[in-house]
Structure formats: structure tokens, C-alpha cells
Design a protein around this motif. Sequence first.
Motif: not given
Lengths: 66, 277
Positions: B142-159
Amino acid sequence: MQIMFNQEPVELTAPLSLQDFLSQHGIQAAGTACAVNEEIVPKSQWSDFMLAEGMKLDVFSLVAGG
Amino acid sequence: MELTARQELLPDWGPKITALLKNKRVGVAGLGGLGGVAAYLLAGAGVGQLRLADGDTVSMSNLHRQIMYRGSALGQSKALSLKESIEALQAGTELICVPEVLTFKLPAGAADAAPEQLSHESETARAFVCGLDLLLLLTDSVKSRVELGALALELKVNVLQLCVTGFVSQEAAFLYAQPEFTQQHGCSRCFWGPYIDEESSGQAELKVSEPGAQGILGPTAVQAAAAAALSALLLLTDRYPAERKGSLWIFDHLKQQGRLMKLRPDPHCPLCQQRVQ
Ligand SMILES: [Zn+2]
């Protein structure tokens, strides 16, 4: 007041928040998601969210395996 | 015969789509039962660039569901072993391999992330996500999903996120490239709230209660992996079903039935709702 809880009718005798409903049913918060009328209710809203007549409540586990 | 010959026989999946997929860059974080199979299928479908990340090595208990790994790969890096399997396809896919766990330390306020403050690990994660057309979040944490999700949000990359445990899989697409998305549906931090310790909310160090490893059948994992690959192709070609956008798709593998729940933002989310407050 009647609601549907995981597709079963449940009778509520007094107004109840979503959080209180979960506590009464012994449901742990960790990993649990709630949806009312097929819309997820964020965890931070559970204490303020009041259950009302006819609501369709789904409580399920968020799975996390990959 | 071309690798995509049979795919191109489908109506609406002709050479134009093959050419379109050739120009797409997809990141796959987590190369286990979901990510490994999904990456292999995406290479076969003609996706031009795949970035593969996993710090894990192949073990015997993986092989019943992680069918792209052979017994001869036991103990080897999943990322490197998968690279070999995909290269053997001769699909011409450009492969970028990161044989480590991607971690990204969340800034207290996502919008203020200053690149020069990032650790080496966070830089690696940022480089991995930057410029992707789609990030597949298929790790087992879950931790990595939250962290990488946050990074994708910042970079406006679809997940595209898919999880599977037991006989249940859950899929959600977070379309961060669409400006209105988080207002209506929130972000992956909002979604994973039930696993996040509320006292850590807004702080750099996230406290996450990880579920332990649970049982799974090979066919369930492979079906979920194939579903992830198909959804990825639909997202890349702009054909993801409208009703699935902004929803959690919960699939029961025993009944082979699914249902949808709308994703909603957490008004207190420090990542996506800051400006609204
Ligand atoms: Zn959020």
C-alpha cells in the motif's frame, strides 16, 4: 428506519453515523472501505456521515495484493 | 508474420492502433503476478517503451502464477529476468529496467515538492514516472502505491491500479492527466485512506498498515493480470469504458461478476484537495 447493509435489510432504532454503525458491528477501520449508494465515503467523513432511511451501505475490504 | 498480426485482424485494432501503441510509454511498478504478466502482454501488443521496476527476486512460491518466470530464473532479479523474456518476444519494445523497489518520500505539501530536496531513491522514482503515458501500479504494498500515486499526481501521469487478494480484484484508473479528475474523484491517497494512520496525514513519513501476504490461486492472479493489461490498452487507445472512469471496479473471480463504486475525494486530502480547502 431501514437501510440495506451489504444487500441485507437492517433496522436502525436511532440516528446513527457511519462510524457508529461500523463500531456497533465490530468492523475494524484498517483496510475497510464504505460506499453509500455506490459512492465511496472517504474514511475522514465516517464520523460525520449520518445514515438515513433507504440508504444502500456496502462495507468491503480494500485488497492490496499485487 | 508480424507479432501484432492477429491483433490487427480485430475491427478497430488495425495498423493505425499498432502505430499509436508504438509511441506509448508505460511504466510497470511491481513485476509479480500482476505486473510481470501484464508487461509481457503489453510488449506483445506493441507498446513502444516499457519501464519495469521491482526489487524482488524470483522464488519458487511465485511460479504458479508468475508464468513469465521459469524455474531456471530462481533467485534472479524479476526486473532483469522479465527483460529477458520480453526481449525473446522480439517485439522491438524499448525496455528500461529498474531492479529495485521504487520509493518516493512524500513532501508535506505535494505542490511544494522541490526537486533538489529529493533523495537519490526519490530521483529514481521520479525519472521512472516522468513522461509516461500510463503508470501501472501493481506492487504488493500500500505504501508504494500511495507514494508512486502521489508522484504520478504531481507529474500528471495517468495511473491504472489493480490489486488482487484471494478471489477478489479491484481496479481503479486515476486519470491525473485530466484536469477535473481529482476534484470529482480524488487521488490514490484519498483512496488508500483506510490503510493510512490518520496521525501521519500530511506528514512526510506515512504510517501505513500493510496487510500480510494472503493466499491466491494461479488462475485468479493471471486473470487479474490480463484484465490489467487489457484496461491499459483501452486507456492508451482512449477506449476505457466511460462508466469505469472514476470508479472502483470490484471483481469476484469465483462468480466472475463485477460491480462499480464511484471514487470520491477526501476533503482533507493533503495531496489533491489542498487548494479547495
Ligand atoms: Zn487525494
